[in-house]
Design a protein around this motif. Sequence first.
Motif, mmCIF file in Angstrom:
data_model
loop_
_atom_site.group_PDB
_atom_site.id
_atom_site.type_symbol
_atom_site.label_atom_id
_atom_site.label_comp_id
_atom_site.label_asym_id
_atom_site.label_seq_id
_atom_site.Cartn_x
_atom_site.Cartn_y
_atom_site.Cartn_z
ATOM 1 N N ARG A 99 0.854 -1.264 -0.079
ATOM 2 C CA ARG A 99 0.053 -0.146 0.148
ATOM 3 C C ARG A 99 0.569 1.254 -0.153
ATOM 4 N NH1 ARG A 99 -3.970 -1.443 4.590
ATOM 5 N NH2 ARG A 99 -3.777 -3.312 3.891
ATOM 6 N N VAL A 100 2.185 1.124 0.336
ATOM 7 C CA VAL A 100 2.958 2.301 0.289
ATOM 8 C C VAL A 100 3.335 2.540 -1.063
ATOM 9 C CG1 VAL A 100 5.295 3.150 0.937
ATOM 10 C CG2 VAL A 100 3.954 1.809 2.554
ATOM 11 N N SER A 101 2.541 3.699 -1.716
ATOM 12 C CA SER A 101 2.968 3.903 -3.213
ATOM 13 C C SER A 101 4.198 4.367 -3.461
ATOM 14 C CB SER A 101 1.754 4.823 -3.590
ATOM 15 O OG SER A 101 1.857 6.119 -2.812
ATOM 16 N N ASP A 102 4.612 5.428 -3.027
ATOM 17 C CA ASP A 102 5.856 6.048 -3.547
ATOM 18 C C ASP A 102 6.702 6.631 -2.236
ATOM 19 O OD1 ASP A 102 7.831 7.422 -4.974
ATOM 20 O OD2 ASP A 102 6.488 8.921 -5.808
ATOM 21 N N LEU A 103 7.829 6.094 -2.237
ATOM 22 C CA LEU A 103 8.602 6.976 -1.144
ATOM 23 C C LEU A 103 9.033 8.299 -1.475
ATOM 24 C CD1 LEU A 103 10.879 3.807 -0.628
ATOM 25 C CD2 LEU A 103 9.204 4.716 1.055
ATOM 26 N N ASN A 104 9.035 8.649 -2.681
ATOM 27 C CA ASN A 104 9.241 10.135 -3.048
ATOM 28 C C ASN A 104 8.106 11.018 -2.337
ATOM 29 O OD1 ASN A 104 11.276 10.387 -4.732
ATOM 30 N ND2 ASN A 104 10.095 9.151 -6.058
ATOM 31 N N SER A 105 7.221 10.510 -1.850
ATOM 32 C CA SER A 105 6.211 11.333 -1.098
ATOM 33 C C SER A 105 6.171 11.318 0.258
ATOM 34 C CB SER A 105 4.852 10.940 -1.627
ATOM 35 O OG SER A 105 4.672 9.787 -1.383
ATOM 36 N N HIS A 106 7.388 10.610 0.868
ATOM 37 C CA HIS A 106 7.718 10.801 2.283
ATOM 38 C C HIS A 106 7.904 12.218 2.676
ATOM 39 C CE1 HIS A 106 9.833 10.132 6.012
ATOM 40 N NE2 HIS A 106 9.748 8.800 5.853
ATOM 41 N N THR A 107 7.249 12.769 3.799
ATOM 42 C CA THR A 107 7.491 13.921 4.002
ATOM 43 C C THR A 107 8.850 14.562 3.945
ATOM 44 O OG1 THR A 107 7.069 13.648 6.475
ATOM 45 C CG2 THR A 107 5.192 14.471 5.300
ATOM 46 N N LYS A 108 9.772 13.520 4.682
ATOM 47 C CA LYS A 108 10.923 14.310 4.847
ATOM 48 C C LYS A 108 12.112 14.416 3.351
ATOM 49 C CE LYS A 108 11.682 13.910 9.501
ATOM 50 N NZ LYS A 108 12.088 14.682 10.581
ATOM 51 N N VAL A 109 11.441 13.450 2.603
ATOM 52 C CA VAL A 109 12.063 13.483 1.279
ATOM 53 C C VAL A 109 11.567 14.573 0.559
ATOM 54 C CG1 VAL A 109 12.136 12.040 -1.177
ATOM 55 C CG2 VAL A 109 12.486 10.955 1.056
ATOM 56 N N VAL A 110 10.162 15.012 0.526
ATOM 57 C CA VAL A 110 9.717 16.131 -0.151
ATOM 58 C C VAL A 110 10.520 17.414 0.316
ATOM 59 C CG1 VAL A 110 7.372 17.448 -0.246
ATOM 60 C CG2 VAL A 110 7.422 14.893 -0.638
ATOM 61 N N ALA A 111 10.372 17.203 1.815
ATOM 62 C CA ALA A 111 11.059 18.776 2.423
ATOM 63 C C ALA A 111 12.598 18.700 2.011
ATOM 64 C CB ALA A 111 10.924 18.301 3.837
ATOM 65 N N PHE A 112 13.301 17.563 1.765
ATOM 66 C CA PHE A 112 14.710 17.759 1.429
ATOM 67 C C PHE A 112 14.889 18.178 0.019
ATOM 68 C CE2 PHE A 112 17.937 15.231 -1.261
ATOM 69 C CZ PHE A 112 19.027 15.381 -0.284
ATOM 70 N N LYS A 113 13.913 17.667 -0.963
ATOM 71 C CA LYS A 113 14.178 18.253 -2.462
ATOM 72 C C LYS A 113 13.581 19.633 -2.338
ATOM 73 C CE LYS A 113 13.537 13.620 -4.567
ATOM 74 N NZ LYS A 113 12.541 12.736 -5.283
ATOM 75 N N ASN A 114 12.586 19.896 -1.837
ATOM 76 C CA ASN A 114 12.101 21.128 -1.900
ATOM 77 C C ASN A 114 13.210 22.109 -1.400
ATOM 78 O OD1 ASN A 114 9.880 20.568 -3.005
ATOM 79 N ND2 ASN A 114 8.597 20.979 -1.023
ATOM 80 N N SER A 115 13.777 22.102 -0.309
ATOM 81 C CA SER A 115 14.897 22.829 0.373
ATOM 82 C C SER A 115 15.999 22.936 -0.509
ATOM 83 C CB SER A 115 15.323 22.293 1.832
ATOM 84 O OG SER A 115 14.269 22.075 2.527
ATOM 85 N N VAL A 116 16.487 21.800 -1.055
ATOM 86 C CA VAL A 116 17.574 21.918 -1.981
ATOM 87 C C VAL A 116 17.266 22.683 -3.329
ATOM 88 C CG1 VAL A 116 18.988 20.484 -3.510
ATOM 89 C CG2 VAL A 116 18.632 19.764 -1.251
ATOM 90 N N LYS A 117 16.114 22.671 -3.803
ATOM 91 C CA LYS A 117 15.695 23.292 -4.966
ATOM 92 C C LYS A 117 15.583 24.898 -4.649
ATOM 93 C CE LYS A 117 12.193 23.233 -8.651
ATOM 94 N NZ LYS A 117 12.092 24.778 -8.479
ATOM 95 N N LYS A 118 14.924 25.210 -3.318
ATOM 96 C CA LYS A 118 14.817 26.295 -3.157
ATOM 97 C C LYS A 118 16.158 27.272 -3.057
ATOM 98 C CE LYS A 118 12.225 28.927 0.392
ATOM 99 N NZ LYS A 118 11.306 28.644 1.606
ATOM 100 N N ILE A 119 17.278 26.519 -2.270
ATOM 101 C CA ILE A 119 18.450 27.142 -2.301
ATOM 102 C C ILE A 119 19.187 27.506 -3.734
ATOM 103 C CG2 ILE A 119 20.868 27.051 -1.297
ATOM 104 C CD1 ILE A 119 19.776 26.103 1.287
#
Length: 225
Positions: A99-119
């Motif tokens: 039932r775990v569809s996508d680890l890319n939607s793990h909140t810490k992974v999302v936050a990681f990618k967003n923050s790197v992109k933002k900088i």
Amino acid sequence: MSMSTVQSTLSTLKTCQGDINTAMDIVTEVALDLVEAQGRDDDQNKLQGMMMECAKLDSDMTCFMEAVQTVTAQVTQDPDVILSLKSSFQTEFEALKSRVSDLNSHTKVVAFKNSVKKILDQEKQSEGGDDEEQDEEITVTQSQPNYTCPLTQVEMVNPVKNRKCQHHYDESAVLAMIQRQQKNHKKFRCPVVGCGNQDVNPEDLLPDPILKRKIQAHKRQNSKT
Ligand SMILES: [Zn+2]
């Protein structure tokens, strides 16, 4: 194996999971330091790989603990289940994992990618503008960053951002409030004055490592003066 052994094993796993979450925060910190120092892309990719591994572990542990709890509950209701304990557990565990569809939607992974992109975006922007003085002026006139949690009224330690209304709260404070309201079968409204969000859920909350860094830097500066 007795039930109390099961319970103590579960609580050990919970502690492990907390450690994994801390590890993910540290990896994010290192990645952001690296981006700011304009590190190499392959280092960045390695860190992202580590984040994904942690997310997988975290997710597997959640499934494992849920499966143990479900099967334990079954045994209490029907002692015969104990005869097929291993297979009931396997079935439950696999079902939860599928039932775990996508680890890319793990909140810490999302936050990681967003923050790197933002900088990275910020860097691109500042490189593009040759008039630095003007940039500074814009930053000053922008609203002063708010580091105070609307719930505790003190500076946040672990800021999370509500992805629905974009407001920030301190993680432990907001989770405690949601839990308290849930116990009373009530929804938790966003406490920010004028916000129309009537229903704040844990799934809406994303860690904000960039804001966390800003708060830490602000704290360091304050302690110096
Ligand atoms: Zn809000």
